[in-house]
Design an enzyme around this catalytic site. Structure first.
Site, PDB file in Angstrom:
ATOM      1  N   ALA A  34       0.547  -1.076   0.002  1.00  0.00           N
ATOM      2  CA  ALA A  34       0.027   0.016   0.020  1.00  0.00           C
ATOM      3  C   ALA A  34       0.498   1.056   0.133  1.00  0.00           C
ATOM      4  O   ALA A  34       0.905   1.933  -0.832  1.00  0.00           O
ATOM      5  CB  ALA A  34      -0.921  -0.144   1.206  1.00  0.00           C
ATOM      6  N   GLU A  35       1.678   1.280   0.893  1.00  0.00           N
ATOM      7  CA  GLU A  35       2.779   2.238   1.021  1.00  0.00           C
ATOM      8  C   GLU A  35       3.373   2.818  -0.160  1.00  0.00           C
ATOM      9  O   GLU A  35       3.752   3.842  -0.558  1.00  0.00           O
ATOM     10  CB  GLU A  35       3.468   2.311   2.173  1.00  0.00           C
ATOM     11  CG  GLU A  35       2.816   2.200   3.323  1.00  0.00           C
ATOM     12  CD  GLU A  35       2.381   0.319   4.145  1.00  0.00           C
ATOM     13  OE1 GLU A  35       1.136   0.451   4.735  1.00  0.00           O
ATOM     14  OE2 GLU A  35       2.483   0.224   3.281  1.00  0.00           O
ATOM     15  N   TYR A 104       1.801 -14.196   2.277  1.00  0.00           N
ATOM     16  CA  TYR A 104       3.235 -15.103   2.410  1.00  0.00           C
ATOM     17  C   TYR A 104       3.954 -13.970   3.372  1.00  0.00           C
ATOM     18  O   TYR A 104       4.714 -14.083   2.953  1.00  0.00           O
ATOM     19  CB  TYR A 104       3.045 -16.420   2.105  1.00  0.00           C
ATOM     20  CG  TYR A 104       2.787 -17.294   1.055  1.00  0.00           C
ATOM     21  CD1 TYR A 104       1.532 -18.737   2.430  1.00  0.00           C
ATOM     22  CD2 TYR A 104       1.758 -16.546   0.453  1.00  0.00           C
ATOM     23  CE1 TYR A 104       1.451 -19.400   1.533  1.00  0.00           C
ATOM     24  CE2 TYR A 104       0.516 -18.075  -0.136  1.00  0.00           C
ATOM     25  CZ  TYR A 104       0.411 -19.340   0.072  1.00  0.00           C
ATOM     26  OH  TYR A 104      -0.398 -19.769  -0.692  1.00  0.00           O
ATOM     27  N   ARG A 105       3.531 -13.691   4.122  1.00  0.00           N
ATOM     28  CA  ARG A 105       4.178 -12.632   4.973  1.00  0.00           C
ATOM     29  C   ARG A 105       4.566 -12.791   6.993  1.00  0.00           C
ATOM     30  O   ARG A 105       5.254 -12.131   7.071  1.00  0.00           O
ATOM     31  CB  ARG A 105       3.340 -11.402   4.635  1.00  0.00           C
ATOM     32  CG  ARG A 105       1.876 -11.539   6.097  1.00  0.00           C
ATOM     33  CD  ARG A 105       1.232  -9.876   5.824  1.00  0.00           C
ATOM     34  NE  ARG A 105       1.369  -8.581   5.299  1.00  0.00           N
ATOM     35  CZ  ARG A 105       0.496  -7.805   4.609  1.00  0.00           C
ATOM     36  NH1 ARG A 105      -0.413  -8.044   4.387  1.00  0.00           N
ATOM     37  NH2 ARG A 105       1.223  -6.712   4.478  1.00  0.00           N
ATOM     38  N   GLY A 226     -15.456   4.400  -3.317  1.00  0.00           N
ATOM     39  CA  GLY A 226     -15.974   3.598  -5.052  1.00  0.00           C
ATOM     40  C   GLY A 226     -15.751   3.933  -6.233  1.00  0.00           C
ATOM     41  O   GLY A 226     -15.358   5.433  -6.691  1.00  0.00           O
ATOM     42  N   GLY A 256      -7.833   2.228  -3.848  1.00  0.00           N
ATOM     43  CA  GLY A 256      -7.682   3.105  -3.167  1.00  0.00           C
ATOM     44  C   GLY A 256      -6.138   3.764  -3.077  1.00  0.00           C
ATOM     45  O   GLY A 256      -6.085   5.098  -2.360  1.00  0.00           O
ATOM     46  N   ASP A 257      -4.913   2.758  -3.001  1.00  0.00           N
ATOM     47  CA  ASP A 257      -3.741   3.701  -3.219  1.00  0.00           C
ATOM     48  C   ASP A 257      -3.383   4.703  -4.034  1.00  0.00           C
ATOM     49  O   ASP A 257      -2.694   6.004  -3.767  1.00  0.00           O
ATOM     50  CB  ASP A 257      -2.742   2.456  -2.386  1.00  0.00           C
ATOM     51  CG  ASP A 257      -3.038   1.665  -2.142  1.00  0.00           C
ATOM     52  OD1 ASP A 257      -3.261   2.236  -1.085  1.00  0.00           O
ATOM     53  OD2 ASP A 257      -2.864   1.180  -2.179  1.00  0.00           O
ATOM     54  N   ASP A 293      -0.945  -3.517  -9.427  1.00  0.00           N
ATOM     55  CA  ASP A 293      -1.279  -2.630  -8.082  1.00  0.00           C
ATOM     56  C   ASP A 293      -0.696  -1.201  -9.029  1.00  0.00           C
ATOM     57  O   ASP A 293      -1.529  -0.267  -7.978  1.00  0.00           O
ATOM     58  CB  ASP A 293      -0.629  -2.938  -7.549  1.00  0.00           C
ATOM     59  CG  ASP A 293      -1.084  -4.077  -6.188  1.00  0.00           C
ATOM     60  OD1 ASP A 293      -1.528  -4.699  -6.723  1.00  0.00           O
ATOM     61  OD2 ASP A 293      -0.939  -4.009  -4.968  1.00  0.00           O
TER      62      ASP A 293
END
Length: 314
Positions: A34-35, A104-105, A226, A256-257, A293
């Protein structure tokens, strides 16, 4: 520096074909976080932005750092961790269904971020600090890092923006509500989605959510709606700002980002909230038209030939 941000970025694998992942044998590799999405969106618009994180000292970590640095983002605040890996995640596309994401974090390098990883000089140089609710959900040390970043930003007079970006795979709704509402009250601008606002406040309307979140240090609340656009509220007024129509939504993740990047860029340029929100809507619309993304985020030259006239976005 215009903006500094911090958080986890992972290697993202896109399936080469639709359907359950058990039948997919080939993937395309890119990144997602996101960042860093916001940082890349801002850099493409022409802002000077820095991203702070902890990556595994491995091939994936180098790939993530190089990708983000290649987009024009300053990565001098990145720490390489020799003991913990860079996280990965996978998308799954099935026709007629919402895109699913598998993370997988657990135990990733980013989850071991600490306040000592923050470079105060880097933060002091910026005008804005952008945070999300993902980072404090990763671990207690990540929460402490976010709290330290807020304290440093306050010390140096930065404007703090906060996107709750709630991930219920990382913690419970109750934990998210308690932690994120406390953090939001220490930030100048809060950017929830409608469902996130409902979870945080119990209110169901943008007006009600905004009223509840306009507390503490918070001076503005911008609620993402949205395809309908966004709603913003300040002490001076409130307004719905319509979105931009999109012929076909290819991949909604990252919209959103992109919105946050557009909003921040408008505020950097001194635009009104209406103009900045309008730009956020526009960047978000671009984002959903391309797989990935960040791949759909536009460059400034694509959307505003005359950068001194924000009224073109009205």
């Amino acid at each position: 520096m215009d903006v500094v941000t911090l958080g986890e970025t992972m290697v993202l694998f896109h399936p080469a074909a639709d359907g359950p992942l058990r039948y997919v044998h080939q993937f395309e590799k890119t990144i997602g976080g996101a960042e860093s999405n916001v940082a890349i969106g801002l850099a493409r618009l022409g802002a000077k932005v820095s991203w702070i994180s902890r990556l595994g000292d491995d091939e994936f970590g180098l790939y993530v750092r190089n990708f983000i640095r290649g987009e024009g983002v300053d990565t001098s605040g990145v720490v390489f961790d020799p003991r913990h890996p860079t996280a990965v995640f996978f998308k799954e596309r099935q026709p007629g269904r919402e895109t699913r994401v598998y993370y997988y974090r657990k135990g990733s390098a980013a989850s071991f971020m600490t306040p000592d990883d923050l470079d105060e000089t880097l933060i002091a140089q910026a005008r804005f600090l952008h945070l999300t609710g993902i980072t404090p959900a990763l671990s207690a040390s990540c929460l402490a890092t976010v709290e330290r970043a807020i304290a440093l930003a306050r010390r140096h007079g930065l404007t703090i923006t906060f996107d709750p970006n709630i991930r219920l795979k990382l913690w419970t709704a109750g934990q998210a509500r308690e932690t994120l509402t406390a953090l939001a009250a220490r930030c100048d601008i809060v950017l929830p989605g409608l469902e996130e606002g409902e979870l945080l406040t119990g209110e169901r309307t943008p007006e009600g959510i905004a009223q509840r979140l306009l507390t503490g240090e918070t001076k503005a609340v911008v609620i993402k709606l949205g395809e309908r656009g966004a709603f913003y509220a300040t002490a001076d007024g409130q307004e719905y700002v319509p979105g931009f129509p999109v012929a076909q939504v290819v991949d909604p993740i990252g919209a959103g980002d992109g919105f946050a990047a557009g909003l921040l860029f408008g505020l950097i340029r001194g635009w009104s909230y209406r103009e900045a929100v309008r730009l956020g809507n526009r960047i978000g619309a671009y984002a959903v038209t391309v797989k990935g993304d960040v791949e759909g985020y536009p460059y400034w030259s694509q959307i505003a030939p005359d950068e001194e006239k924000p009224e073109i976005f009205r």
